[in-house]
Design a protein around this motif. Structure first.
Motif, short mmCIF file in Angstrom:
data_model
loop_
_atom_site.label_atom_id
_atom_site.label_comp_id
_atom_site.label_asym_id
_atom_site.label_seq_id
_atom_site.Cartn_x
_atom_site.Cartn_y
_atom_site.Cartn_z
N SER A 190 7.98 2.00 -2.33
CA SER A 190 8.62 2.84 -3.34
C SER A 190 8.46 4.33 -3.05
O SER A 190 9.42 5.10 -3.20
CB SER A 190 8.09 2.49 -4.73
N ASN A 221 2.98 11.95 -8.69
CA ASN A 221 4.27 11.65 -8.06
C ASN A 221 4.67 10.19 -8.22
O ASN A 221 4.89 9.49 -7.22
CB ASN A 221 4.20 12.01 -6.55
N ALA A 228 6.68 7.24 -8.07
CA ALA A 228 7.91 7.14 -7.27
C ALA A 228 9.15 6.88 -8.14
O ALA A 228 10.20 7.46 -7.90
CB ALA A 228 7.75 6.03 -6.24
N ARG A 253 0.45 1.45 -10.66
CA ARG A 253 -0.01 0.10 -10.35
C ARG A 253 -1.51 -0.05 -10.64
O ARG A 253 -1.97 -1.10 -11.09
CB ARG A 253 0.27 -0.26 -8.88
N VAL A 274 1.16 -2.32 -3.67
CA VAL A 274 -0.21 -1.94 -3.37
C VAL A 274 -0.89 -1.26 -4.58
O VAL A 274 -0.28 -0.45 -5.27
CB VAL A 274 -0.26 -1.01 -2.12
N GLU A 304 -4.23 0.74 -4.60
CA GLU A 304 -5.26 1.22 -3.67
C GLU A 304 -6.66 1.30 -4.28
O GLU A 304 -7.66 1.28 -3.58
CB GLU A 304 -4.88 2.63 -3.16
#
Ligand SMILES: NC(=O)C1=CN([C@@H]2O[C@H](COP(=O)(O)OP(=O)(O)OC[C@H]3O[C@@H](n4cnc5c(N)ncnc54)[C@H](O)[C@@H]3O)[C@@H](O)[C@H]2O)C=CC1
Ligand SMILES: O=C(CO)COP(=O)(O)O
Length: 343
Positions: A13, A138, A140, A255, A279, A281
């Motif tokens: 993304s 940011n 996406a 996420r 993902v 992280e």
């Protein structure tokens, strides 16, 4: 305006959102990804339906699975590959690099193989040291939807910062500069831990006092860790620090926040991560950071509490206890207050 040839590595993304801005700006952009079906979909329909649905892409954005050609033809390379595979992909492009190529990491995480950041992986190449890090609030999907967004390009090299501004600046995307690479990169990676904590807290219906306390103590903890490794604490007041912490700790588009929310709603770690399909992280970052904090004697009660909760099946009360009864007593560290005997 000079037209540049740019390559974005990664079909996810964020890579897609950045590639699209640069194509819209009139630069020649190729986006490398390993999945042939995805390449075909983008080139034929102008959509990346798995990672960035509802975002029509510029018709000149060229998706490709030919890594060699994409790198050879570009003067600037953005690496938007999750930290788990970052080193492996960078090793593949090393033989294709030349001294004038600029390399930018957009990945907010640590190498799972050893304690290092993505720019450290980039710097190990023997050919080019024109390296920068892009970080900031940011999300996406918001970028792709044309929401006004600020970001930070960090590099010690003036030319690198200027190039990234030239490539990305647009009526809805503003790029600020910082020379503190370490601070900007650590801020982007560390905030993912606290986004998990905030997602968890939100699932428990905590109030705004509590959310504010968690986020502010998170900022203190992140900057304490980063300063130990050479960052400037003032960086944490900027977009890459406080800015990204606010976005990621409050948005269900994050996420990492969603992983926390799912765990707070009763899922186990595996279910929560599996349910995201992209993902997150923060889970690997948490492991790496807590291990390093132990080695260096750094006080990080929130990260420590979350680690116990996720990896050692500790009760939620231990995370709450870490924050409410911890030893840190000063509100602001790095203050000019002579009395502040900060931990
Ligand atoms: N999505 C976002 O809102 C933002 C993401 N980032 C950072 O950008 C980095 C990339 O994230 P996203 O694009 O969001 O990830 P994503 O989960 O949306 O996509 C990851 C992409 O990398 C590809 N990939 C994974 N391993 C690969 C390998 N070995 N070889 C080739 N391709 C491989 C996947 O196929 C996929 O296309 C992350 O570290 C994230 O922290 C930074 C700012 C915003
Ligand atoms: O870094 C991000 C926004 O700035 C994206 O956060 P997530 O990786 O949690 O989605």
């Amino acid at each position: 305006m000079m037209k540049h040839s740019v390559c974005v590595l990664g079909g996810g993304s964020f890579g897609t959102a950045l590639a699209n801005i640069m194509a819209n700006n009139g630069h020649q952009v190729s986006q490398w990804m390993r999945n042939e079906e995805q390449v075909e979909e983008i080139n034929l329909t102008g959509l990346n339906s798995r990672y960035l649905p509802n975002a029509p892409l510029h018709r000149e954005l060229l998706a490709t699975s030919n890594l060699e050609q994409a790198i050879r033809e570009s003067d600037t390379v953005f690496v938007s590959i999750p930290s788990k595979s970052f080193e492996q992909v960078v090793q593949r492009i090393e033989p294709l690099l030349t001294a004038d190529k600029i390399l930018i990491s957009t990945t907010k995480g640590f190498n799972p193989n050893r304690f290092e950041l993505m720019s450290d992986v980039l710097r190990r190449n023997p050919i080019t040291q024109k390296i920068g890090v892009l970080s900031g609030p940011n999300l996406a999907k918001e970028i792709a939807a044309g929401q006004m967004t600020g970001s930070v390009i960090a590099s010690a090299d003036d030319l690198v910062r200027q190039r990234v501004i030239e490539l990305l600046k647009s009526p809805t995307f503003r790029v600020y500069e910082n020379r503190d690479c370490k601070g900007v990169e650590l801020a982007g990676a560390l905030k993912n831990i606290y986004a998990i904590v905030c997602g968890l807290a939100k699932a428990m219906n905590v109030g705004e006092n509590t959310m504010s306390m968690i986020m502010t103590r998170s900022l203190a903890e992140m900057s304490r860790f980063a300063v130990h490794f050479g960052a400037n604490p003032m960086t944490f007041l900027g977009l890459a620090g406080m800015g990204d912490l606010i976005a990621t700790c409050t948005s269900p588009l994050s996420r990492n926040y969603r992983v926390g929310f799912a765990i707070g709603s009763g899922e186990n770690l595996e279910e929560a991560v599996g349910g995201i399909g992209e993902v997150a992280e923060g889970v690997n970052t948490l492991k790496m950071v807590v291990e390093e904090a132990h080695k260096h004697g750094l006080y990080m009660p929130l990260a420590e509490g979350l680690s116990k909760l996720l990896f050692e099946n500790a009760k939620l009360e231990s995370l709450i206890g870490s924050m409410m009864t911890g030893e840190q007593k000063w509100d602001v560290e790095f203050a000019t207050n002579e009395e502040s005997d900060n931990v």
